[in-house]
Design a protein around this motif. Structure first.
Motif, PDB file in Angstrom:
ATOM      1  N   ALA A  75       0.828  -1.199   0.000  1.00 23.82           N
ATOM      2  CA  ALA A  75       0.000   0.000   0.000  1.00 23.82           C
ATOM      3  C   ALA A  75       0.861   1.248   0.000  1.00 23.82           C
ATOM      4  O   ALA A  75       2.039   1.198   0.344  1.00 23.82           O
ATOM      5  CB  ALA A  75      -0.904   0.011   1.239  1.00 23.82           C
ATOM      6  N   THR A  77       0.497   4.703   1.983  1.00 16.96           N
ATOM      7  CA  THR A  77      -0.317   5.296   3.043  1.00 16.96           C
ATOM      8  C   THR A  77       0.315   6.593   3.521  1.00 16.96           C
ATOM      9  O   THR A  77       1.475   6.884   3.237  1.00 16.96           O
ATOM     10  CB  THR A  77      -0.461   4.347   4.243  1.00 16.96           C
ATOM     11  OG1 THR A  77       0.835   4.109   4.795  1.00 16.96           O
ATOM     12  CG2 THR A  77      -1.104   3.033   3.841  1.00 16.96           C
ATOM     13  N   GLU A  82      -0.323  14.060   8.864  1.00 18.36           N
ATOM     14  CA  GLU A  82       0.112  14.605   7.576  1.00 18.36           C
ATOM     15  C   GLU A  82      -1.098  14.768   6.643  1.00 18.36           C
ATOM     16  O   GLU A  82      -1.172  15.738   5.883  1.00 18.36           O
ATOM     17  CB  GLU A  82       1.163  13.669   6.975  1.00 18.36           C
ATOM     18  CG  GLU A  82       2.176  14.312   6.080  1.00 18.36           C
ATOM     19  CD  GLU A  82       2.963  15.471   6.691  1.00 18.36           C
ATOM     20  OE1 GLU A  82       3.104  15.522   7.936  1.00 18.36           O
ATOM     21  OE2 GLU A  82       3.408  16.327   5.927  1.00 18.36           O
TER      22      GLU A  82
ATOM     23  N   ALA B 186      10.415  15.629   2.948  1.00 20.68           N
ATOM     24  CA  ALA B 186       9.542  16.812   2.902  1.00 20.68           C
ATOM     25  C   ALA B 186       9.353  17.271   1.460  1.00 20.68           C
ATOM     26  O   ALA B 186       8.246  17.609   1.043  1.00 20.68           O
ATOM     27  CB  ALA B 186      10.132  17.927   3.755  1.00 20.68           C
ATOM     28  N   PHE B 188       9.597  15.446  -1.222  1.00 19.22           N
ATOM     29  CA  PHE B 188       8.794  14.430  -1.937  1.00 19.22           C
ATOM     30  C   PHE B 188       7.300  14.688  -1.744  1.00 19.22           C
ATOM     31  O   PHE B 188       6.508  14.474  -2.651  1.00 19.22           O
ATOM     32  CB  PHE B 188       9.192  13.042  -1.430  1.00 19.22           C
ATOM     33  CG  PHE B 188       8.449  11.902  -2.079  1.00 19.22           C
ATOM     34  CD1 PHE B 188       8.339  11.799  -3.462  1.00 19.22           C
ATOM     35  CD2 PHE B 188       7.872  10.899  -1.304  1.00 19.22           C
ATOM     36  CE1 PHE B 188       7.660  10.742  -4.054  1.00 19.22           C
ATOM     37  CE2 PHE B 188       7.198   9.833  -1.882  1.00 19.22           C
ATOM     38  CZ  PHE B 188       7.085   9.760  -3.265  1.00 19.22           C
ATOM     39  N   LYS B 189       6.923  15.167  -0.586  1.00 16.03           N
ATOM     40  CA  LYS B 189       5.507  15.498  -0.354  1.00 16.03           C
ATOM     41  C   LYS B 189       5.057  16.621  -1.284  1.00 16.03           C
ATOM     42  O   LYS B 189       3.873  16.785  -1.543  1.00 16.03           O
ATOM     43  CB  LYS B 189       5.286  15.905   1.102  1.00 16.03           C
ATOM     44  CG  LYS B 189       5.375  14.728   2.067  1.00 16.03           C
ATOM     45  CD  LYS B 189       5.446  15.202   3.504  1.00 16.03           C
ATOM     46  CE  LYS B 189       5.642  14.031   4.455  1.00 16.03           C
ATOM     47  NZ  LYS B 189       6.080  14.478   5.785  1.00 16.03           N
ATOM     48  N   PHE B 314      10.499   4.849  -2.681  1.00 21.17           N
ATOM     49  CA  PHE B 314       9.480   5.039  -3.717  1.00 21.17           C
ATOM     50  C   PHE B 314      10.093   4.788  -5.094  1.00 21.17           C
ATOM     51  O   PHE B 314       9.528   4.089  -5.929  1.00 21.17           O
ATOM     52  CB  PHE B 314       8.900   6.451  -3.623  1.00 21.17           C
ATOM     53  CG  PHE B 314       7.935   6.773  -4.732  1.00 21.17           C
ATOM     54  CD1 PHE B 314       6.621   6.317  -4.676  1.00 21.17           C
ATOM     55  CD2 PHE B 314       8.329   7.517  -5.841  1.00 21.17           C
ATOM     56  CE1 PHE B 314       5.726   6.597  -5.700  1.00 21.17           C
ATOM     57  CE2 PHE B 314       7.451   7.800  -6.869  1.00 21.17           C
ATOM     58  CZ  PHE B 314       6.146   7.335  -6.797  1.00 21.17           C
ATOM     59  N   THR B 325       5.035  -3.605  -2.085  1.00 16.93           N
ATOM     60  CA  THR B 325       5.787  -2.629  -1.296  1.00 16.93           C
ATOM     61  C   THR B 325       4.829  -1.836  -0.411  1.00 16.93           C
ATOM     62  O   THR B 325       3.625  -1.807  -0.663  1.00 16.93           O
ATOM     63  CB  THR B 325       6.501  -1.603  -2.208  1.00 16.93           C
ATOM     64  OG1 THR B 325       5.519  -0.946  -3.001  1.00 16.93           O
ATOM     65  CG2 THR B 325       7.506  -2.277  -3.135  1.00 16.93           C
ATOM     66  N   VAL B 326       5.388  -1.218   0.606  1.00 17.46           N
ATOM     67  CA  VAL B 326       4.630  -0.241   1.383  1.00 17.46           C
ATOM     68  C   VAL B 326       5.420   1.062   1.376  1.00 17.46           C
ATOM     69  O   VAL B 326       6.616   1.074   1.660  1.00 17.46           O
ATOM     70  CB  VAL B 326       4.408  -0.708   2.833  1.00 17.46           C
ATOM     71  CG1 VAL B 326       3.755   0.414   3.661  1.00 17.46           C
ATOM     72  CG2 VAL B 326       3.530  -1.949   2.871  1.00 17.46           C
ATOM     73  N   ILE B 327       4.759   2.147   0.997  1.00 20.63           N
ATOM     74  CA  ILE B 327       5.380   3.472   0.979  1.00 20.63           C
ATOM     75  C   ILE B 327       4.527   4.376   1.863  1.00 20.63           C
ATOM     76  O   ILE B 327       3.319   4.454   1.665  1.00 20.63           O
ATOM     77  CB  ILE B 327       5.419   4.053  -0.457  1.00 20.63           C
ATOM     78  CG1 ILE B 327       6.185   3.116  -1.406  1.00 20.63           C
ATOM     79  CG2 ILE B 327       6.000   5.462  -0.455  1.00 20.63           C
ATOM     80  CD1 ILE B 327       7.656   2.980  -1.144  1.00 20.63           C
ATOM     81  N   ARG B 328       5.160   5.028   2.826  1.00 17.13           N
ATOM     82  CA  ARG B 328       4.376   5.831   3.763  1.00 17.13           C
ATOM     83  C   ARG B 328       4.922   7.255   3.878  1.00 17.13           C
ATOM     84  O   ARG B 328       6.101   7.459   4.134  1.00 17.13           O
ATOM     85  CB  ARG B 328       4.404   5.173   5.144  1.00 17.13           C
ATOM     86  CG  ARG B 328       3.551   5.904   6.181  1.00 17.13           C
ATOM     87  CD  ARG B 328       3.429   5.053   7.429  1.00 17.13           C
ATOM     88  NE  ARG B 328       2.668   5.670   8.494  1.00 17.13           N
ATOM     89  CZ  ARG B 328       1.339   5.654   8.605  1.00 17.13           C
ATOM     90  NH1 ARG B 328       0.618   5.060   7.668  1.00 17.13           N
ATOM     91  NH2 ARG B 328       0.734   6.209   9.625  1.00 17.13           N
ATOM     92  N   ASP B 329       4.041   8.209   3.675  1.00 17.82           N
ATOM     93  CA  ASP B 329       4.366   9.595   3.982  1.00 17.82           C
ATOM     94  C   ASP B 329       4.076   9.809   5.462  1.00 17.82           C
ATOM     95  O   ASP B 329       2.927   9.736   5.892  1.00 17.82           O
ATOM     96  CB  ASP B 329       3.501  10.541   3.129  1.00 17.82           C
ATOM     97  CG  ASP B 329       3.920  10.535   1.666  1.00 17.82           C
ATOM     98  OD1 ASP B 329       4.994  11.083   1.377  1.00 17.82           O
ATOM     99  OD2 ASP B 329       3.190   9.966   0.826  1.00 17.82           O
ATOM    100  N   GLY B 330       5.114  10.050   6.242  1.00 15.47           N
ATOM    101  CA  GLY B 330       4.933  10.167   7.690  1.00 15.47           C
ATOM    102  C   GLY B 330       4.894  11.611   8.131  1.00 15.47           C
ATOM    103  O   GLY B 330       4.979  12.531   7.320  1.00 15.47           O
ATOM    104  N   ASP B 331       4.798  11.781   9.451  1.00 13.94           N
ATOM    105  CA  ASP B 331       4.800  13.148   9.989  1.00 13.94           C
ATOM    106  C   ASP B 331       6.131  13.827   9.672  1.00 13.94           C
ATOM    107  O   ASP B 331       6.172  14.992   9.357  1.00 13.94           O
ATOM    108  CB  ASP B 331       4.558  13.116  11.491  1.00 13.94           C
ATOM    109  CG  ASP B 331       3.125  12.691  11.796  1.00 13.94           C
ATOM    110  OD1 ASP B 331       2.219  13.167  11.101  1.00 13.94           O
ATOM    111  OD2 ASP B 331       2.924  11.879  12.711  1.00 13.94           O
TER     112      ASP B 331
END
Ligand SMILES: [Zn+2]
Lengths: 362, 543
Positions: A75, A77, A82, B186, B188-189, B314, B325-331
């Motif tokens: 996934a 996520t 955010e 940051a 990448f966001k 990514f 895969t797992v892709i995560r946008d974190g804090d």
């Protein structure tokens, strides 16, 4: 205050613990189902190893869909904080748990401070007829592909986003496309309450496609906070999510075989230990099994061989719980603990009785 | 209880002790040989090498991204044969319980989880607390978080940045600070897809270099013993050696640690535009005394890459094997999990050679650290095989014989004669890590040190010898005998505890209320949350 019963008779906790340990010791195929905090989960899994039990969360079906999405597909996520600060386009996909209405209302009615757009556009896909109450007046656009279900709508959406023709186009697609083009960071909200695993996979396909050209992600709102918390603890303790069994002495993960409801219905299980600290959930139907019940109760649970009254995590005692607002484990301190024992305490005592000589991992 | 370990060959470079001799342990500490003392327990170490317990400074053993990797790949870690019930849950494949046991068997007694997301500190510490036997520590990740980037943009004073770093380290119970592809997560966001040392995070106008320099100064100013731990930009890219070189040059006399340098040791020579630049980087390390590095050695086989470098993960999605895969946008950083199989093809072989070249060409064993960046270059269970490669040129030649000639032609490996000695191994895996992390109570066998001792029976087969210790003591408890766990216990997490600045706490409270709609309490926790007796041990900052 009574906290333990054998059958209908009130008894000392130690005696009930000893009796539960005896039942577990003589069981050939015990099953555990729980709805508890992290330390309750850790204790339950440690006990499951000791007695060769299989375990699952009480909301096991929805949780299994969420873990299957990860094990089968993966996934993209985003952390909830955010999403709140950056999500200038929110797409609500399928049903979301009622418990999150407060969080969702906050999301729908706040402004993404890290987005230059400083506003959110909201879309709904497959959310039923009525406008969700959490919108609280915020404007939302509904997307549907004729009378098809959620998975088909998402498939059509994905195809149209990729510039392909579809037989049943999505209503208001142009609005959606325009919003996507303007958005800096669209966020798709989903939960395992959505009973169609294919829809969850299709959503991830759409998000992956969108990231080819711009940013987007999905916000996972677990069907149950305690379920996802237990999945995390189970995964670090055994390597696997719930629906794991210790019949052979080591953990085996099999979402079909160790579906506790199925095991009870099929007559495979011969003892059921159930931990339910939140809202009481009905026991799965099937052959009547000896039941060891841990619940927040003032009286013995009907039909249970042993009942323990326990406190509710985060209400009666301090707890570690998964919170959808942070997307991680949080510590909850209660101002004054009640006299009720925690699930972890009772389970640990039972474990000590089952094999007093062995080490206890938590 | 008094323990005498006799007849062994002591290798204790920190105390310049080498050669046959006795070692005495009283309760949890190493003591001088007592006058006429009679041991309660005698350990015969004849034919063995006696070292301090090993310290791993960079191994992803617990926390959100590691756990996501477990969840993603149940098929990769089917459980093992049943072991005795004295070690609960250590039958589980790739569990925290197994991790502690496997490390202990190799004589490792302290392991650093180098990538703790501050927001998930509680989760990380809960996992580490369920990792038995060994002590643990964490590095808190900063450098992609809005709070810090905003401070840098707004030209906050160095003192204010220090207050924020101190609060983060204290609240998350960390032993140090790590920055991972500074600014890239940051950026990448905001849809930036490549990010180098002098690139700027759009909304903040702050460069990666400036983030690294700001954090380096704060870590140094606070007296945090471990230098800023840097995961550079452009990990894995052909030509990344330039980025590593730029970053090293930016140390400017102040300590800086570069993580998993192997992943940057690539030039652009040859037909495939991918070659070893290890000799160049090794020379730079040799000439830059304020820089320390760890390797992140690649070993062939299936693994999974787990990184808070979300941009890099990514970009690597297409290489996933198996394909998920797992892709995560974190804090702050977020992260990505990409399963990967290192094949002994051209690319894999170049990577393998680069790591070994760095190990062998960096001359000072006090500045090069033994890691595979577990599990990114290889699982830590490959350590015994890696020791063998470092200690035997023949072993390297045998391994190289199976690899594509074209790959090795672009590396200096075959010309390197050096073989690590036990003394150098003891420096690299014991004395130097303790010094680098500020842990004066371990990494050596002097009186007063914690009794973390690893005893290996000499064997021609280095992998066999170092893979299963004859005896391991942790805090004076005998935990391993003949390569098997004999005693279960719970280690601690080593942490710094700088006192928080009150004005900074108020600022953070306001920030969390405004930006997340949540009080700061949601992001902190008491020690009691861990539910173990004294889960932490404090390590002092430099005064
Ligand atoms: Zn790493």
């Amino acid at each position: 205050m009574a906290v333990a019963w054998i059958g209908n008779r009130e008894t000392l906790v130690e005696r009930a613990v000893a009796h539960a340990a005896t039942l577990l010791g003589s069981s050939r195929c015990p099953v555990f189902s729980f709805d508890t905090d992290i330390h309750g989960t850790r204790a339950a899994i440690a006990l499951a190893e000791r007695v060769g039990a299989a375990y699952d969360h009480i909301e096991g079906a929805a949780l299994a869909r969420e873990t299957a999405l990860i094990t089968d597909k993966g996934a993209m996520t985003i952390a909830p904080g955010e999403a709140r600060r950056r999500g200038d386009m929110l797409v609500i996909v399928g049903d979301l748990p009622k418990e999150y209405d407060g969080f969702l209302a906050d999301l729908a009615n706040s402004v993404p401070d890290l987005s230059e757009r400083n506003a959110r556009e909201i879309f709904l896909v497959g959310t039923g007829r009525a406008m969700p109450s959490f919108l609280n007046g915020a404007k939302a656009t509904r997307l549907a592909a004729g009378k098809t279900g959620l998975a088909a709508t998402l498939a059509a959406l994905r195809a149209q986003c990729a510039g392909r023709k579809v037989s049943a186009p999505v209503s208001k697609f142009d609005d959606f496309a325009a919003a996507l083009a303007a958005a800096k960071f669209p966020v798709f909200l989903f939960s395992g309450l959505t009973s169609d695993t294919f829809a969850l996979e299709m959503l991830q396909g759409l998000v992956a496609d969108l990231n080819g050209k711009a940013r987007a992600s999905s916000l996972h709102l677990p069907a149950s906070e305690s379920g996802w918390g237990s999945a995390l603890a189970s995964t670090w303790m055994t390597g696997f999510a719930p629906r794991t069994g210790f019949a052979r002495g080591f953990p085996e993960f099999d979402p079909w075989r160790f579906d506790i409801g199925r095991m009870i219905l099929a007559g495979e299980a011969d003892l059921h230990l159930r931990v339910s600290t939140g809202k009481p959930a009905p026991v799965p139907k099937g052959k009547t099994l000896p039941l060891i019940m841990l619940a927040k109760t003032l009286k013995p649970v009907a039909g249970a061989a042993v009942t323990f009254a326990i406190g509710e995590a985060g209400i009666d005692h301090d707890a570690i719980v998964y919170r959808v607002r942070t997307g991680t484990l949080n510590s909850v301190a209660v101002p004054a603990a009640s006299a009720l024992p925690s699930a972890a305490e009772i389970i640990r005592s039972i474990g000590g009785h089952v094999s007093p000589e062995a080490g206890w991992p938590c | 209880m008094l323990t005498r370990i006799s007849g062994g060959e002591i290798v204790d470079p920190a105390n310049r002790r080498a050669g046959k001799g006795d070692l005495w342990i009283e309760d949890g500490r190493i003591v001088e040989a007592p006058q006429g003392g009679v041991a309660d327990r005698a350990i015969d170490a004849t034919g063995c090498i006696v070292m301090a317990g090993a310290i791993d400074i960079h191994s992803h053993i617990g926390g959100g991204n590691v756990n996501t990797a477990r969840l993603l790949l149940p098929e990769q870690h089917a459980a093992h044969l049943q072991r005795p019930a004295a070690t609960p849950l250590s039958n589980a494949g790739w569990s925290t319980f197994e991790t502690g046991c496997l490390y202990a068997k190799m004589g490792f007694t302290t392991v650093v989880e180098p990538a703790m997301s501050p927001g998930a500190a509680l989760h990380t510490h809960l996992e580490l607390a369920d990792t038995p036997i060994i002590d643990k520590a964490t590095l808190a990740i900063l450098g992609n978080d809005d709070f810090l980037l905003s401070m840098i943009r707004d030209n906050a004073s160095p003192a204010m940045v220090e207050d924020y770093v101190a609060w983060t380290v204290g609240a998350t119970r960390a032993l140090g600070v790590k920055v991972i592809n500074a600014g890239a997560a940051a950026a990448f966001k905001e849809d930036v897809r490549t990010f180098s040392f002098d690139d700027v995070v759009p909304s903040y106008g702050v460069s990666s270099r400036r983030i690294v320099k700001t954090l380096q100064a704060a870590v140094n100013g606070l007296g945090i013993p471990h230098p800023l731990h840097v995961h550079c930009n452009n990990l894995g890219a052909a030509g990344a050696a330039d980025t590593a070189a730029e970053t090293m040059a930016a140390a400017e006399g102040v300590p800086l640690h570069l993580a998993h340098l192997q992943f940057y040791g690539y030039g652009t020579e040859g037909k495939r535009k991918f070659s070893s630049a290890a000799a160049r980087l090794a020379e730079l390390v040799n000439g830059t005394p304020e820089v320390t590095i760890d390797i992140g050695q690649v070993m062939f086989g299936q693994t999974v890459t787990i990184s808070s470098d979300v941009l890099r993960q990514f970009s690597a999605r297409g290489t996933a094997s198996p394909k998920k895969t797992v892709i995560r946008d974190g804090d702050g950083n977020g992260g990505g999990v990409v399963p990967y199989r290192y094949r002994n093809d051209f690319y894999g072989s170049v990577q393998w050679a680069v790591g070994l070249e760095l190990f062998l060409l960096i001359t000072d064993p006090w500045r090069v650290f033994f890691t595979t960046d577990h599990p990114n270059g290889a699982p830590f269970t490959t350590y015994p095989a890696l020791f063998a490669l470092l200690m035997s040129r023949t072993a390297r030649e045998e391994a190289a014989a199976a690899l594509p000639k074209a790959a090795l032609a672009l590396s200096t490996l075959s010309s390197i004669e050096r073989e690590y000695t036990f003394e150098e191994i003891a420096i690299m895996t014991r004395a130097a890590p303790a010094k680098l992390l500020g842990l004066s109570d371990r990494g050596h066998l002097g009186a007063g040190a914690v009794a973390d001792v690893a005893i290996y029976r000499r064997d021609e087969d280095i992998a066999k010898m170092l893979g299963a210790a004859a005896f391991v003591f942790k805090d004076g408890d005998l935990v391993v005998k003949d390569g098997e766990i004999t005693h279960y216990r719970w280690g601690k997490a080593l942490r710094l505890n700088p006192s928080p600045d009150k004005a900074m706490v108020r600022r953070l409270e306001d920030y969390h209320q405004q930006r997340y709609g949540l009080s700061l309490d949601w992001f902190t926790f008491p020690d009691s949350a861990i539910a173990r007796e004294e889960p932490f041990r404090e390590v002092p900052c430099r005064s």
